[in-house]
Every structure is written in C-alpha cells, then in structure tokens.
Design a protein around this motif. Structure first.
Motif, PDB file in Angstrom:
ATOM      1  N   HIS A 188       0.840  -1.041   0.120  1.00  0.00           N
ATOM      2  CA  HIS A 188       0.024  -0.012  -0.136  1.00  0.00           C
ATOM      3  C   HIS A 188       0.619   1.405   0.048  1.00  0.00           C
ATOM      4  CE1 HIS A 188      -3.841  -2.454   0.698  1.00  0.00           C
ATOM      5  NE2 HIS A 188      -3.029  -3.016   1.488  1.00  0.00           N
ATOM      6  N   TYR A 249      -4.519   1.293  -4.435  1.00  0.00           N
ATOM      7  CA  TYR A 249      -4.207   0.320  -3.479  1.00  0.00           C
ATOM      8  C   TYR A 249      -3.672   1.180  -2.277  1.00  0.00           C
ATOM      9  CZ  TYR A 249      -4.831  -3.265  -6.779  1.00  0.00           C
ATOM     10  OH  TYR A 249      -5.200  -4.035  -7.652  1.00  0.00           O
ATOM     11  N   SER A 276      -0.225   2.779  -5.706  1.00  0.00           N
ATOM     12  CA  SER A 276      -0.640   2.888  -4.332  1.00  0.00           C
ATOM     13  C   SER A 276      -0.340   4.254  -3.733  1.00  0.00           C
ATOM     14  CB  SER A 276       0.299   1.678  -3.471  1.00  0.00           C
ATOM     15  OG  SER A 276       1.558   2.078  -3.875  1.00  0.00           O
TER      16      SER A 276
END
Length: 303
Positions: A188, A249, A276
């Motif tokens: 992430h 993400y 991310s």
C-alpha cells in the motif's frame, strides 16, 4: 545520487530564512512560466522521493521547486518539539512563497504534504493558480478508518502478532518491521518489488521527532498532535482548480477521494489503477498523464 552536502550547494538552491531564524532548503529545477512548489509527506520525510516529478514535468515547460520543510533532511533540524505544529508549518509555506516570489503558482502536496496543501489553500488560495492533492483524505479519522480496515483484511494471526508488538511498545522489533514492510508498505505504500533509491533514501532520512510528535510512533494508532484534524466541512471553500490524485491500493480510501471530488467545486479525480500511496513510482504512466493533463487543461482554462 547527490550527497547531502552536494544537495546543499547544487545549482538552483535557494535558502529561505524563516521568522524564527531557522533556514529551509529549496531548489528550482527546469524553467518556464508554470511554477510548481512541492510539499513532501511524512511529516518529517524529505523531498527525495518526489525527484521523479522533474523527469516528466520539466519537458512540459514546468519549473519544479523542491523544498524540505523545517526539520527535514536538507533544511535545519532543530531539536525542539514545540516547532512541530500544523499552524507553524502553514505559515512556513507562506514565508517560502514570499521569499521565492511565487504568484499565481501551483501547489503540490503528497500525503501529509497534501494535508498541508489543504490548510494552505483554505487560508491563502488567493496566491494559487492550481492545487494538487496527492494521496490525502479529508480527516485523520478517515485515514485511520481505512488503514485499520486494510489491516483487518490480513490473516488473523498476522494482525494479532502486530498488535502484540504495538501493545508492548516494541515497534522497532525486527519481526514487527518485517510484518509492516511485507503486509503494509509493499502492498500500500509502494508495490514495486525493489523500491527505488530516492524512496529508500527518503525513508532513511525521516526525522522521527517530527513524525512522532505529529502522527505518533504507530502506523495504526494515531497519537500525535494532528489527531482530530478534520476539514470535510471546509473543502467546499477551495475554489481553485484542484487535482485529486491517488492510487487504487493507497492507504487513503478511494471512496474518500471520490467524496473530496464531489465537494471541491473545480476539481478532477484520478485514481491510478495500478498504484498505491506512491503511485508516482508504481504507476508512473497514469500518474504522469494525470499531472500533465491537469496542467494543460488549467492553462487552457478548461478546469
């Protein structure tokens, strides 16, 4: 890769002396009528992981201004926790703007730099031509809800093991750091199997006093002085052209990004589908297209 000493004396460097006597480092790269001032995350991180922006913005005629906030790697690093408060950082940005003679400029904030950018726009948007809010949400509570939701999707034994270390205050434990890297950071923060050197250096050069004072020493339990920050009700007063940019993400919820876009009047939302928190690295094509397209459209009056 330049050393810190080389950074301090590189071409384009301009030091800004703040009203408290400390100095912060800025560096201009490229040239052109469009000026972009960057605000790195952390808090207490560095400009280094944002250096990739110059690779695709300079050819578009955009002058990029990197800036290490007070306490960060290239700037003065006083040992004084009383300095690490939100209002002082926002006034610092304004002092930097004045010193650099920036008018009608673009402000780019990533992560907590995006929080700074929201606060700056709420007070000083008359100075802005455009605003880029990268990987930020409208409140600390929204951030905490999502990052803890992310963790709760992990296998229960992993979650319990992490919480054991947190409850014991053993956050530097090698196993805990490995669990964070494997299950949070590599999923992430940046999804590349090998992190780029600028991102690694930014983490290595983090000022933990700034970070711990403002956020806390735990990724999942926010204890710093930013706790309680909430601007959902004020976002509608941001009237400048705004790009809301995040990764699918991300540690910031895509649903929050959509909500921000629905509130800020002249805003555009781009979610980098492969990215991310650091989509500039793990989804560079979509990230670059979003930024360049935003600048072009604002300059044409299309946003």
């Amino acid at each position: 890769m330049m050393t810190r000493q080389e950074k301090l004396t590189a071409s384009g460097v301009q030091w800004v002396t703040l009203d408290n006597g400390y100095k912060v480092w800025t560096r201009r790269v490229g040239s052109g009528p469009i000026k972009l001032l960057t605000l790195h995350g952390g808090p207490g991180c560095t400009h280094e992981y944002l250096e990739c922006l110059e690779n695709f913005l300079i050819p578009e005629g955009i002058e990029v201004i990197f800036y290490d906030q007070l306490g960060s790697w290239c700037s003065d690093q006083p040992d004084d926790e009383s300095l690490w408060i939100l209002d002082r950082f926002i006034e610092e940005i304004e002092q930097v703007r004045v010193a650099l003679d920036l008018e009608d400029f673009y402000l780019y904030g990533h992560s907590c730099g995006g929080l700074w950018a929201i606060e700056y726009a709420l007070k000083y948007q008359m100075n802005l031509k455009g605003l880029i809010l990268g990987s930020i949400t409208g409140s600390i509570q929204s951030y905490m809800a999502h990052i803890n939701h992310i963790r709760e999707q992990l296998p229960q034994n992993i979650v319990e093991r992490m919480k054991q270390y947190e409850e014991a205050g053993d956050l530097e434990n090698e196993e805990y750091q490995t669990l964070l890297m494997e299950h949070l950071y590599h999923q992430h923060i940046c999804r590349l199997s090998e992190w780029p050197d600028p991102l690694n250096r930014a983490f290595d050069h983090m000022n933990n006093q700034v970070y711990n004072t403002m956020q806390g020493n735990n990724e999942f339990v926010f204890t710093g002085n930013l706790l309680g920050w909430d601007r959902w009700n004020e976002l509608a007063s941001i009237r400048v052209a705004t790009l809301i940019l995040a990764g699918r993400y991300d540690t910031m919820a895509p649903a929050d990004q959509k909500q921000m876009q629905s509130i800020i009047p002249h805003s555009r939302l781009v979610i980098c589908e492969n990215g991310s928190h650091c989509s500039m690295w793990d989804d560079p094509t979509n990230y670059q297209q979003a930024l360049v397209g935003f600048f072009r459209d604002v300059e044409k009056g299309n946003l």
